[in-house]
Scaffold this active site. Structure first.
Site, PDB file in Angstrom:
ATOM      1  N   ASP A  18       0.835  -1.207   0.000  1.00 58.44           N
ATOM      2  CA  ASP A  18       0.000   0.000   0.000  1.00 58.44           C
ATOM      3  C   ASP A  18       0.870   1.258   0.000  1.00 58.44           C
ATOM      4  O   ASP A  18       1.992   1.248   0.503  1.00 58.44           O
ATOM      5  CB  ASP A  18      -0.922  -0.025   1.230  1.00 58.44           C
ATOM      6  CG  ASP A  18      -2.118   0.899   1.075  1.00 58.44           C
ATOM      7  OD1 ASP A  18      -2.360   1.383  -0.046  1.00 58.44           O
ATOM      8  OD2 ASP A  18      -2.804   1.134   2.087  1.00 58.44           O
ATOM      9  N   TRP A  23       2.921   7.928  -2.335  1.00 56.87           N
ATOM     10  CA  TRP A  23       4.356   8.083  -2.658  1.00 56.87           C
ATOM     11  C   TRP A  23       4.503   9.005  -3.876  1.00 56.87           C
ATOM     12  O   TRP A  23       5.332   9.909  -3.867  1.00 56.87           O
ATOM     13  CB  TRP A  23       4.966   6.709  -2.974  1.00 56.87           C
ATOM     14  CG  TRP A  23       6.404   6.771  -3.394  1.00 56.87           C
ATOM     15  CD1 TRP A  23       7.497   6.751  -2.560  1.00 56.87           C
ATOM     16  CD2 TRP A  23       6.913   6.877  -4.729  1.00 56.87           C
ATOM     17  NE1 TRP A  23       8.652   6.853  -3.312  1.00 56.87           N
ATOM     18  CE2 TRP A  23       8.322   6.929  -4.635  1.00 56.87           C
ATOM     19  CE3 TRP A  23       6.318   6.938  -5.988  1.00 56.87           C
ATOM     20  CZ2 TRP A  23       9.146   7.030  -5.763  1.00 56.87           C
ATOM     21  CZ3 TRP A  23       7.136   7.038  -7.112  1.00 56.87           C
ATOM     22  CH2 TRP A  23       8.533   7.077  -6.996  1.00 56.87           C
ATOM     23  N   ARG A  31      -0.401   9.401  -9.761  1.00 54.14           N
ATOM     24  CA  ARG A  31      -0.477   8.152  -8.973  1.00 54.14           C
ATOM     25  C   ARG A  31       0.079   6.955  -9.732  1.00 54.14           C
ATOM     26  O   ARG A  31       0.651   6.035  -9.134  1.00 54.14           O
ATOM     27  CB  ARG A  31      -1.939   7.849  -8.600  1.00 54.14           C
ATOM     28  CG  ARG A  31      -2.572   8.808  -7.612  1.00 54.14           C
ATOM     29  CD  ARG A  31      -4.042   8.436  -7.375  1.00 54.14           C
ATOM     30  NE  ARG A  31      -4.185   7.048  -6.957  1.00 54.14           N
ATOM     31  CZ  ARG A  31      -4.074   6.645  -5.693  1.00 54.14           C
ATOM     32  NH1 ARG A  31      -3.858   7.493  -4.737  1.00 54.14           N
ATOM     33  NH2 ARG A  31      -4.202   5.360  -5.396  1.00 54.14           N
ATOM     34  N   HIS A  35       2.533   3.322  -9.025  1.00 50.67           N
ATOM     35  CA  HIS A  35       2.284   1.904  -9.342  1.00 50.67           C
ATOM     36  C   HIS A  35       3.458   1.324 -10.131  1.00 50.67           C
ATOM     37  O   HIS A  35       3.869   0.183  -9.916  1.00 50.67           O
ATOM     38  CB  HIS A  35       0.985   1.756 -10.138  1.00 50.67           C
ATOM     39  CG  HIS A  35      -0.236   2.185  -9.366  1.00 50.67           C
ATOM     40  ND1 HIS A  35      -0.451   1.793  -8.069  1.00 50.67           N
ATOM     41  CD2 HIS A  35      -1.307   2.957  -9.706  1.00 50.67           C
ATOM     42  CE1 HIS A  35      -1.598   2.322  -7.637  1.00 50.67           C
ATOM     43  NE2 HIS A  35      -2.135   3.035  -8.617  1.00 50.67           N
ATOM     44  N   THR A  64     -11.019  -6.662  -4.808  1.00 54.83           N
ATOM     45  CA  THR A  64     -12.386  -6.600  -5.351  1.00 54.83           C
ATOM     46  C   THR A  64     -12.968  -5.203  -5.169  1.00 54.83           C
ATOM     47  O   THR A  64     -13.892  -4.815  -5.886  1.00 54.83           O
ATOM     48  CB  THR A  64     -13.310  -7.640  -4.668  1.00 54.83           C
ATOM     49  OG1 THR A  64     -13.118  -7.559  -3.247  1.00 54.83           O
ATOM     50  CG2 THR A  64     -13.023  -9.056  -5.126  1.00 54.83           C
ATOM     51  N   GLU A  65     -12.425  -4.453  -4.195  1.00 54.23           N
ATOM     52  CA  GLU A  65     -12.906  -3.091  -3.938  1.00 54.23           C
ATOM     53  C   GLU A  65     -12.221  -2.055  -4.834  1.00 54.23           C
ATOM     54  O   GLU A  65     -12.710  -0.934  -4.972  1.00 54.23           O
ATOM     55  CB  GLU A  65     -12.693  -2.710  -2.466  1.00 54.23           C
ATOM     56  CG  GLU A  65     -13.651  -3.392  -1.489  1.00 54.23           C
ATOM     57  CD  GLU A  65     -13.388  -4.877  -1.307  1.00 54.23           C
ATOM     58  OE1 GLU A  65     -12.215  -5.296  -1.351  1.00 54.23           O
ATOM     59  OE2 GLU A  65     -14.374  -5.642  -1.148  1.00 54.23           O
ATOM     60  N   TRP A  67     -12.113  -1.801  -7.901  1.00 56.41           N
ATOM     61  CA  TRP A  67     -12.895  -1.414  -9.093  1.00 56.41           C
ATOM     62  C   TRP A  67     -13.568  -0.063  -8.888  1.00 56.41           C
ATOM     63  O   TRP A  67     -14.038   0.547  -9.847  1.00 56.41           O
ATOM     64  CB  TRP A  67     -13.961  -2.474  -9.426  1.00 56.41           C
ATOM     65  CG  TRP A  67     -13.393  -3.805  -9.822  1.00 56.41           C
ATOM     66  CD1 TRP A  67     -13.394  -4.940  -9.059  1.00 56.41           C
ATOM     67  CD2 TRP A  67     -12.746  -4.140 -11.052  1.00 56.41           C
ATOM     68  NE1 TRP A  67     -12.777  -5.965  -9.740  1.00 56.41           N
ATOM     69  CE2 TRP A  67     -12.376  -5.502 -10.966  1.00 56.41           C
ATOM     70  CE3 TRP A  67     -12.429  -3.432 -12.222  1.00 56.41           C
ATOM     71  CZ2 TRP A  67     -11.709  -6.177 -12.000  1.00 56.41           C
ATOM     72  CZ3 TRP A  67     -11.766  -4.107 -13.244  1.00 56.41           C
ATOM     73  CH2 TRP A  67     -11.412  -5.452 -13.130  1.00 56.41           C
ATOM     74  N   ARG A  69     -12.135   2.600  -8.152  1.00 59.72           N
ATOM     75  CA  ARG A  69     -11.184   3.690  -8.485  1.00 59.72           C
ATOM     76  C   ARG A  69     -11.520   4.295  -9.848  1.00 59.72           C
ATOM     77  O   ARG A  69     -12.267   3.698 -10.635  1.00 59.72           O
ATOM     78  CB  ARG A  69      -9.761   3.139  -8.501  1.00 59.72           C
ATOM     79  CG  ARG A  69      -9.340   2.717  -7.105  1.00 59.72           C
ATOM     80  CD  ARG A  69      -7.883   2.398  -7.015  1.00 59.72           C
ATOM     81  NE  ARG A  69      -7.562   2.093  -5.630  1.00 59.72           N
ATOM     82  CZ  ARG A  69      -6.367   2.170  -5.088  1.00 59.72           C
ATOM     83  NH1 ARG A  69      -5.335   2.531  -5.834  1.00 59.72           N
ATOM     84  NH2 ARG A  69      -6.182   1.876  -3.817  1.00 59.72           N
ATOM     85  N   LEU A 129      10.590 -20.467  -4.694  1.00 59.11           N
ATOM     86  CA  LEU A 129       9.482 -19.680  -4.147  1.00 59.11           C
ATOM     87  C   LEU A 129       8.224 -19.792  -5.020  1.00 59.11           C
ATOM     88  O   LEU A 129       8.337 -19.847  -6.250  1.00 59.11           O
ATOM     89  CB  LEU A 129       9.915 -18.198  -4.111  1.00 59.11           C
ATOM     90  CG  LEU A 129       8.836 -17.189  -3.716  1.00 59.11           C
ATOM     91  CD1 LEU A 129       8.671 -17.150  -2.202  1.00 59.11           C
ATOM     92  CD2 LEU A 129       9.181 -15.787  -4.226  1.00 59.11           C
ATOM     93  N   GLU A 198       1.513 -13.438  12.351  1.00 57.94           N
ATOM     94  CA  GLU A 198       2.162 -12.348  13.085  1.00 57.94           C
ATOM     95  C   GLU A 198       2.084 -11.124  12.182  1.00 57.94           C
ATOM     96  O   GLU A 198       2.432 -11.205  11.003  1.00 57.94           O
ATOM     97  CB  GLU A 198       3.629 -12.702  13.383  1.00 57.94           C
ATOM     98  CG  GLU A 198       3.794 -13.882  14.321  1.00 57.94           C
ATOM     99  CD  GLU A 198       3.271 -13.606  15.738  1.00 57.94           C
ATOM    100  OE1 GLU A 198       3.361 -12.453  16.190  1.00 57.94           O
ATOM    101  OE2 GLU A 198       2.768 -14.550  16.371  1.00 57.94           O
TER     102      GLU A 198
HETATM  103  C1  IPE Z   1      -5.527  -2.729  -0.405  1.00 55.04           C
HETATM  104  O1  IPE Z   1      -5.147  -1.387  -0.501  1.00 55.04           O
HETATM  105  C2  IPE Z   1      -5.505  -3.374  -1.750  1.00 55.04           C
HETATM  106  C3  IPE Z   1      -4.195  -3.528  -2.375  1.00 55.04           C
HETATM  107  C4  IPE Z   1      -3.039  -3.221  -1.828  1.00 55.04           C
HETATM  108  C5  IPE Z   1      -4.220  -4.106  -3.696  1.00 55.04           C
HETATM  109  P1  IPE Z   1      -6.228  -0.234  -0.659  1.00 55.04           P
HETATM  110  O2  IPE Z   1      -5.466   1.034  -0.722  1.00 55.04           O
HETATM  111  O3  IPE Z   1      -7.139  -0.535  -1.779  1.00 55.04           O
HETATM  112  O4  IPE Z   1      -7.034  -0.369   0.700  1.00 55.04           O
HETATM  113  P2  IPE Z   1      -7.915   0.681   1.507  1.00 55.04           P
HETATM  114  O5  IPE Z   1      -8.978   1.179   0.571  1.00 55.04           O
HETATM  115  O6  IPE Z   1      -7.000   1.784   1.951  1.00 55.04           O
HETATM  116  O7  IPE Z   1      -8.451  -0.081   2.661  1.00 55.04           O
HETATM  117  C1  IPE Z   2      -1.566   0.188  -3.422  1.00 57.54           C
HETATM  118  O1  IPE Z   2      -1.313   1.558  -3.419  1.00 57.54           O
HETATM  119  C2  IPE Z   2      -1.733  -0.362  -4.806  1.00 57.54           C
HETATM  120  C3  IPE Z   2      -3.104  -0.743  -5.172  1.00 57.54           C
HETATM  121  C4  IPE Z   2      -4.138  -0.716  -4.369  1.00 57.54           C
HETATM  122  C5  IPE Z   2      -3.314  -1.178  -6.527  1.00 57.54           C
HETATM  123  P1  IPE Z   2      -2.495   2.601  -3.453  1.00 57.54           P
HETATM  124  O2  IPE Z   2      -2.828   2.882  -4.876  1.00 57.54           O
HETATM  125  O3  IPE Z   2      -3.613   2.159  -2.607  1.00 57.54           O
HETATM  126  O4  IPE Z   2      -1.787   3.873  -2.830  1.00 57.54           O
HETATM  127  P2  IPE Z   2      -2.417   4.870  -1.766  1.00 57.54           P
HETATM  128  O5  IPE Z   2      -2.894   4.044  -0.626  1.00 57.54           O
HETATM  129  O6  IPE Z   2      -3.532   5.586  -2.454  1.00 57.54           O
HETATM  130  O7  IPE Z   2      -1.283   5.771  -1.384  1.00 57.54           O
HETATM  131 MG    MG Z   3      -4.050   2.371  -0.667  1.00 58.24          MG
END
Ligand code: IPE
Ligand code: IPE
Ligand code: MG
Length: 231
Positions: A18, A23, A31, A35, A64-65, A67, A69, A129, A198
């Site tokens: 995350d 970043w 953004r 990635h 799944t959540e 989508w 974005r 791995l 953990e």
């Molecule tokens: C969780 O991060 C999903 C991934 C890292 C792929 P999100 O950024 O989507 O989670 P929330 O919305 O902050 O909980």
């Molecule tokens: C995690 O980074 C990657 C995915 C969820 C695809 P984020 O895109 O959630 O980055 P933040 O949390 O918005 O900084």
């Molecule tokens: Mg995030």
């Protein structure tokens, strides 16, 4: 407790990668640049885990959540994933890494589904791995799909039968769960498999996560006492 177990490496590390967006924003970048940078870290951490003898590394790449974005960000992520897997195939093969996807990939484009299947097939005999990417993955969705499979096969509801119907069938439960970027939540990630993990929540944004930081977490894990309900 058997102290010789204390220094054992975790078998299964799961990461919620995350902070890509934050970043990038902090640097005045789009953004999507976060990635892109994050994908490089996936490669670095995967190689490192393979080199030190970790058996399973599960990385949350698209939930799944996610989508919900903006369409452009989703499109970018899909293209990045396709590009990543295409580039990675020879690296997996050279390094004896097995690739596996979890999640419901049926919602992805045909070409992305094909490259996922192709990469899984091409690497299925690798003995190093196993890198598991969670793609259109949500733990609640996985659990519901598992229950449907149990029903379809008319299987008795037991822990073993249920686990065999999960996407992670055959994979040991998570030993170490890491979330980067300072958020302290699971965001629908491996709820069943994290039962006795953990947990480590670090402030580093994923694009800045290093192998040194991972090594520190593993050392910390090795000094924790896992009691599994015992004393
Ligand atoms: C969780 O991060 C999903 C991934 C890292 C792929 P999100 O950024 O989507 O989670 P929330 O919305 O902050 O909980
Ligand atoms: C995690 O980074 C990657 C995915 C969820 C695809 P984020 O895109 O959630 O980055 P933040 O949390 O918005 O900084
Ligand atoms: Mg995030």
């Amino acid at each position: 407790m058997n102290t010789s177990n204390k220094k054992e490496l975790p078998k299964h590390i799961a990461i919620i990668m995350d902070g890509n967006g934050r970043w990038a924003s902090e640097r005045g970048l789009n953004r999507t640049a976060g990635h892109e940078e994050g994908a490089k870290v996936v490669r670095k951490i995967t190689n490192h885990c393979n080199n030190i003898g970790i058996k399973y590394l599960t990385l949350y790449a698209f939930s799944t959540e996610n989508w919900s974005r903006p369409k452009l960000e989703i499109e970018f992520l899909m293209k990045l994933l396709e590009k990543y897997l295409k580039n990675e195939l020879h690296i997996y093969l050279d390094n004896n890494v097995r690739f596996k996807a979890i999640g419901d990939i049926s919602r992805f484009s045909k070409s992305l589904q094909e490259i996922i299947k192709k990469t899984e097939n091409a690497t299925k005999n690798a003995s190093g791995l196993t890198q598991i990417l969670a793609l259109n993955y949500g733990s609640q969705d996985e659990i519901l799909r598992a229950i449907k499979r149990l029903n379809e096969q008319d299987l008795e509801v037991t822990k073993q039968n249920f686990e065999n119907c999960l996407d992670t069938s055959g994979i040991v439960d998570v030993d170490v769960l890491i979330r980067t970027s300072g958020e302290i939540r699971l965001s629908n990630y491996l709820l069943w498999q994290n039962a006795y993990a953990e947990m480590f929540f670090v402030n580093t944004f994923w694009p800045e996560f290093t192998t040194n930081e991972l090594d520190d977490i593993i050392s910390d894990y090795q000094n924790r006492e896992r009691r599994f309900g015992g004393i």
